[in-house]
Design an enzyme around this catalytic site. Structure first.
Site, PDB file in Angstrom:
ATOM      1  N   LYS A  62       0.886  -1.170   0.000  1.00 12.06           N
ATOM      2  CA  LYS A  62       0.000   0.000   0.000  1.00 12.06           C
ATOM      3  C   LYS A  62       0.917   1.212   0.000  1.00 12.06           C
ATOM      4  O   LYS A  62       1.552   1.511   1.011  1.00 12.06           O
ATOM      5  CB  LYS A  62      -0.923  -0.010   1.221  1.00 12.06           C
ATOM      6  CG  LYS A  62      -1.757   1.257   1.310  1.00 12.06           C
ATOM      7  CD  LYS A  62      -2.622   1.308   2.565  1.00 12.06           C
ATOM      8  CE  LYS A  62      -3.058   2.735   2.815  1.00 12.06           C
ATOM      9  NZ  LYS A  62      -3.938   2.868   3.973  1.00 12.06           N
ATOM     10  N   GLY A  71      -8.358   9.127   8.976  1.00 13.08           N
ATOM     11  CA  GLY A  71      -8.763   9.268  10.373  1.00 13.08           C
ATOM     12  C   GLY A  71      -9.830  10.307  10.633  1.00 13.08           C
ATOM     13  O   GLY A  71     -10.245  10.491  11.774  1.00 13.08           O
ATOM     14  N   ALA A 104      -9.550   5.304   3.347  1.00 16.22           N
ATOM     15  CA  ALA A 104      -9.427   6.417   4.289  1.00 16.22           C
ATOM     16  C   ALA A 104     -10.649   7.324   4.311  1.00 16.22           C
ATOM     17  O   ALA A 104     -11.303   7.548   3.297  1.00 16.22           O
ATOM     18  CB  ALA A 104      -8.191   7.273   4.001  1.00 16.22           C
ATOM     19  N   GLY A 105     -10.922   7.823   5.506  1.00 20.82           N
ATOM     20  CA  GLY A 105     -11.980   8.809   5.691  1.00 20.82           C
ATOM     21  C   GLY A 105     -13.321   8.237   6.100  1.00 20.82           C
ATOM     22  O   GLY A 105     -14.226   8.978   6.466  1.00 20.82           O
ATOM     23  N   ASN A 144      -9.758   1.898   9.070  1.00 17.05           N
ATOM     24  CA  ASN A 144      -9.068   1.535  10.301  1.00 17.05           C
ATOM     25  C   ASN A 144      -9.670   2.259  11.503  1.00 17.05           C
ATOM     26  O   ASN A 144     -10.295   1.662  12.374  1.00 17.05           O
ATOM     27  CB  ASN A 144      -7.572   1.841  10.161  1.00 17.05           C
ATOM     28  CG  ASN A 144      -6.709   1.332  11.317  1.00 17.05           C
ATOM     29  OD1 ASN A 144      -5.516   1.141  11.161  1.00 17.05           O
ATOM     30  ND2 ASN A 144      -7.279   1.074  12.495  1.00 17.05           N
ATOM     31  N   THR A 145      -9.518   3.591  11.507  1.00 15.84           N
ATOM     32  CA  THR A 145      -9.892   4.366  12.690  1.00 15.84           C
ATOM     33  C   THR A 145     -11.358   4.182  13.082  1.00 15.84           C
ATOM     34  O   THR A 145     -11.677   4.088  14.275  1.00 15.84           O
ATOM     35  CB  THR A 145      -9.613   5.864  12.426  1.00 15.84           C
ATOM     36  OG1 THR A 145      -8.264   6.003  11.979  1.00 15.84           O
ATOM     37  CG2 THR A 145      -9.800   6.692  13.685  1.00 15.84           C
TER      38      THR A 145
END
Lengths: 256, 64
Positions: A95, A156, A183-184, A205-206
């Protein structure tokens, strides 16, 4: 489902491994959700071999491993990190993140294209973390990428899909390329929306790791990506401005 | 000799990168770089260290 460098993903959820309250909760989040891809990183090894214990836990999950170049700001740094990751994790997948802006963690797309070209020539299978810019996407494909990962919003941030127009345009333009919103994502509805647009997977992830109950949120995300994918395959109706009665008008009793 | 290992000054007896790892307690899955250049595992034994080298030893870690 499209293949990612010749590999079938078991499902469309790629899950990060950072920021969980504990290794046990991280492990449960993967097992309960069934997420089939785990992103990982490389960092300086501490005393006592903390990295080795982490690796053993991830290896036991028996998922596909996608190492990242998180935190890299230059082509050289990203390329060197990718080579180190290949040796440690034993995969050609990378990645590729080359960060250009500190506050937004927006990718430096110029360095990204250059690093992608070098790594492809070195035999890597590159998953570039990019923006929804169509020309950058073209350049990444020319550089040898066979997967594109546009951001939904800054890493995040949990803002969801900031530019749905741009993401739709990207999907339409690159209909044969595996596309991942990376992301986001903050909520399952964001993940479902990406899949409803026809994206092939979502990487987050977050939103899971920092939820009050990461294990439940991981399961919610899996439900969302599967629902979104089924909805896309089911050919959704177009939105319209005015009502259209769903109950038949013909045969209605005359009662007034 | 004096080297910088993962950002910290160290006095070490090792003369090669391969000797450095066990001396400093590293084992298992790690990757190495010297002076910002990747040194593959197979080349560690032949990689002589010199005074002032900056050595990075990295391992699997959580990531997004």
């Amino acid at each position: 489902m499209k293949q990612f460098y010749g590999v079938d993903l078991p499902n469309p959820l790629m899950l990060g491994t950072a920021q969980y309250p504990s290794p046990a909760i991280l492990e449960q989040a993967f097992r309960a959700s069934g997420a089939g891809v785990a992103t990982v990183s490389l960092r300086r090894e501490g005393a006592g071999g903390t990295g080795q214990a982490f690796w053993q836990m991830i290896a036991d999950l028996d998922v596909l491993i996608l190492p990242n170049t998180a935190g890299c700001h230059t082509v050289k740094e990203a390329v060197t990190t990718a080579h180190m990751a290949q040796e440690v994790f034993g995969t050609k997948w990378i990645k590729l993140e080359v960060i250009g802006h500190t506050d937004s963690l927006q990718p430096d797309v110029f360095a990204l294209v250059e690093a992608a070209r070098i790594l492809t020539e070195d035999g890597f299978e590159v998953f570039p973390y990019t923006t929804e810019d169509l020309i950058v996407a073209e350049r990444l494909l020319e550089a040898g990428c066979e997967v594109l990962m546009p951001w939904g919003a800054p890493i995040g941030s949990g803002r969801g899909l900031n530019n749905t127009y741009g993401l739709r345009a990207m999907r339409a333009e690159f209909s044969d390329i595996p596309l991942v919103v990376d992301a986001g994502i903050g909520l399952p509805s964001h993940a479902a929306a990406a899949m409803e647009m026809g994206y092939d997977a979502v990487l987050l992830n977050t939103a899971v790791a920092r939820a009050g109950d990461p294990v439940a949120m991981a399961q919610a995300m899996m439900g969302a990506v599967n629902a979104g994918r089924m909805a896309h395959q089911a050919d959704p109706i177009e939105a319209r401005d005015m009502a259209e009665a769903s109950t038949p008008v013909i045969g209605k009793a005359f009662l007034s | 000799m004096k080297i910088v290992l993962n950002g910290e000054q160290r006095e070490v007896a090792a003369t090669t990168l391969a000797e450095l790892l066990p001396e400093c307690g590293f084992s298992g899955r790690v990757a190495t770089a010297v002076n910002e250049d990747f040194v593959p595992a197979g080349l560690r034994a032949g990689h002589a260290l010199t005074d002032g080298d900056r050595v990075e030893v990295v391992a699997p870690m959580q990531g997004g």
